[in-house]
Motif scaffolding. Structure first.
Motif, short mmCIF file in Angstrom:
data_model
loop_
_atom_site.label_atom_id
_atom_site.label_comp_id
_atom_site.label_asym_id
_atom_site.label_seq_id
_atom_site.Cartn_x
_atom_site.Cartn_y
_atom_site.Cartn_z
N SER A 157 -10.02 0.04 -11.18
CA SER A 157 -8.01 0.17 -12.13
C SER A 157 -7.66 0.89 -11.52
CB SER A 157 -8.13 0.39 -13.59
OG SER A 157 -9.41 -0.73 -14.10
N HIS A 158 -8.13 2.55 -11.50
CA HIS A 158 -7.41 3.30 -10.46
C HIS A 158 -6.98 3.96 -9.57
CE1 HIS A 158 -5.67 3.10 -15.45
NE2 HIS A 158 -6.76 3.07 -15.47
N TYR A 159 -7.97 3.36 -8.57
CA TYR A 159 -8.21 3.97 -7.62
C TYR A 159 -8.60 3.41 -6.30
CZ TYR A 159 -8.91 7.96 -10.22
OH TYR A 159 -9.57 9.39 -11.57
N TYR A 160 -8.27 1.89 -6.65
CA TYR A 160 -8.72 0.67 -5.73
C TYR A 160 -6.90 0.53 -4.77
CZ TYR A 160 -9.63 -4.22 -3.64
OH TYR A 160 -9.95 -4.76 -3.04
N GLN A 161 -7.11 0.63 -3.55
CA GLN A 161 -6.21 0.20 -2.29
C GLN A 161 -5.90 -0.09 -1.20
OE1 GLN A 161 -4.26 4.32 -3.40
NE2 GLN A 161 -4.45 4.55 -1.25
N PRO A 162 -5.37 -0.50 -0.27
CA PRO A 162 -5.57 -0.97 1.00
C PRO A 162 -6.07 0.89 1.66
CG PRO A 162 -3.61 -2.18 0.07
CD PRO A 162 -4.12 -0.89 -0.89
#
Length: 455
Positions: A157-162
């Motif tokens: 939820s909070h640490y997922y990014q491309p």
């Protein structure tokens, strides 16, 4: 550990440069008097073209990942891996291994920015030095148990990014709050990872074992809730890499390829590896390259069409496919795994995989095209094709055997159970349910070929 693990967690593929020292022609065939194994690979153009997907081009240079977030669980169940050490105390295998891994990551140019966290009831930011000191010196203030699903939910939820991954280091012991909830371990993990619906989520799991010096907290509370002065057996711990599939693949290749532990990969996709038919390497019977313009191709060309002139039970055809698997994880380069999971599919043919073997000193030092490949697949057929037909060589994705071997449903007597983790298979079932449409993921790779009659 009673906490949740999860994390967000190629190099450029170089197309195989096949140095063909010369291709057979019909004149070669007439002039040679050797065995069928050396005289029958005749090169000649045909109308069927090699599928473009099989011609793997060099990839563009790989850019560094933007971010790696590293999370270390510091609950009471982890103290045995990181005991407080005195001046004459020996470090555990966990301490030595994880300290080196953190150092390698901190120095690596494969990731632009690294952030480090302790996992207690939630993530707390640390510097690299602080987290490394916790690993080396021991946990000073252990956290109370934390739910693994809750932590997984937090990470996705909070640490997922491309371009970023999360790396979670933990024993991954998940103790559901009620005994009856043990049947829902898979569901809990699936729901946590699916909480934000990440369509390209991938997870790589690396398993290790370590000596353990402290109190062990079983997930199953049928016996003692705490086993003091444990353990006589090694205890497993894990590094999970989570994030977008391309980022997980890139992180794995840069920092975990040479790790000595076990591994399993979920939702990670890989480019088609470089490959080619090899006309002068252990071939047998009457066949030649059927690729259009085969005899005019420059050195370094690859071939994916087999033109069979004659084949029968008494005169079988055998040809070898070279594969460059160096950029795949070690699990997929293991010859035993390849022998079990490489599959040849096709229509109206009895072609089948006869053998799989790895490169050796002889192939690596050869002046022929076989020197460019890490693995070889020998294919055998005894029936002449009646028309051009597609063949596919694919590597199936299968759950590695170690997962079952490391799984227990009762860890309340861990010294007798051995190096196992409570409900590990169920945990990974939950991961598989999110990262693939079915329990069996798509093939690791698929390489198209064409089989056709010769003239």
């Amino acid at each position: 550990m009673h906490l949740t693990l999860s994390s967000r967690f190629l190099p450029a593929l170089v197309a195989a440069t096949v140095l063909l020292s010369g291709c057979y022609s019909r004149e070669d065939m007439k002039g040679e008097t050797g065995t069928a194994e050396t005289a029958a690979a005749v090169e000649k153009p045909a109308t069927t073209k090699t599928p473009a997907a099989a011609e793997t081009a060099a990839a563009a240079p790989t850019q560094p990942l933007t971010q790696a977030n590293v999370f270390l669980e510091v609950s009471g169940s982890m103290e045995g891996f990181m005991p407080k050490t005195g001046a004459d105390a020996q470090n555990t295998q966990f301490q030595q291994h994880v300290a080196q891994f953190l150092s390698d990551l901190n120095r690596s140019s494969a990731v632009r920015q690294k952030t480090f966290y302790r996992i207690k009831e939630k993530p707390y930011r640390d510097s690299y030095q602080q987290l490394s000191q916790t690993v080396r010196g021991g946990i000073r203030e252990a956290a109370s148990s934390t739910s693994i699903p809750a932590i997984l939910d937090t990470l996705v939820s909070h640490y997922y990014q491309p371009g970023a991954v999360s790396v979670l280091i933990s024993d991954f012991i998940y103790a559901p709050p009620r005994t009856g909830d043990q049947a829902y371990v898979k569901t809990d993990i699936t729901d946590a990872l699916n909480s934000t619906g990440r369509p390209d989520l991938a997870v790589s799991v690396y398993g290790f074992t370590s000596d353990f010096k402290g109190a062990f907290y079983p997930a199953l509370k049928t016996g003692a809730k705490r086993i003091n002065n444990c353990c006589d057996t090694p205890i497993p711990y894990y590094i999970w890499v989570m994030g977008p599939a391309d980022a997980v693949r890139q992180f794995d290749a840069a920092l975990l390829t040479k790790q000595p532990g076990q591994q399993a990969h979920f939702g990670v996709t890989y480019p088609t590896p470089p490959s080619s038919l090899l006309s002068r390497f252990q071939n047998k019977g009457a066949w030649y390259y059927g690729d259009a313009g085969a005899s005019k191709r420059a050195a370094g060309a690859t071939y994916h069409t087999v033109a069979v002139q004659e084949a029968s039970a008494t005169q079988p055809v055998e040809f070898v496919v070279g594969l460059d698997l160096k950029t795949l994880p070690a699990a997929y380069r293991n010859v035993a795994y390849l022998k079990q999971n490489l599959q040849l599919t096709g229509q109206d043919t009895d072609a089948k995989v006869a053998d799989v073997f790895a490169a050796n000193a002889q192939t690596q030092n050869s002046s022929g095209p076989e020197s460019q490949y890490s693995h070889f697949v020998k294919v055998r057929l005894t029936r002449q094709p009646r028309a051009a037909r597609p063949l596919q060589l694919l590597l199936n994705h299968r759950r590695p055997a170690w997962v079952g071997q490391w799984t227990t449903r009762n860890d309340s007597n861990i010294n007798q159970v051995g190096a196992k983790t409570f409900a590990l298979s169920s945990l990974l079932d939950g991961v598989a349910a999110v990262t693939s449409d079915e329990q069996d993921e798509a093939p690791v790779f698929t390489i198209p070929f064409t089989l056709q009659p010769g003239e």
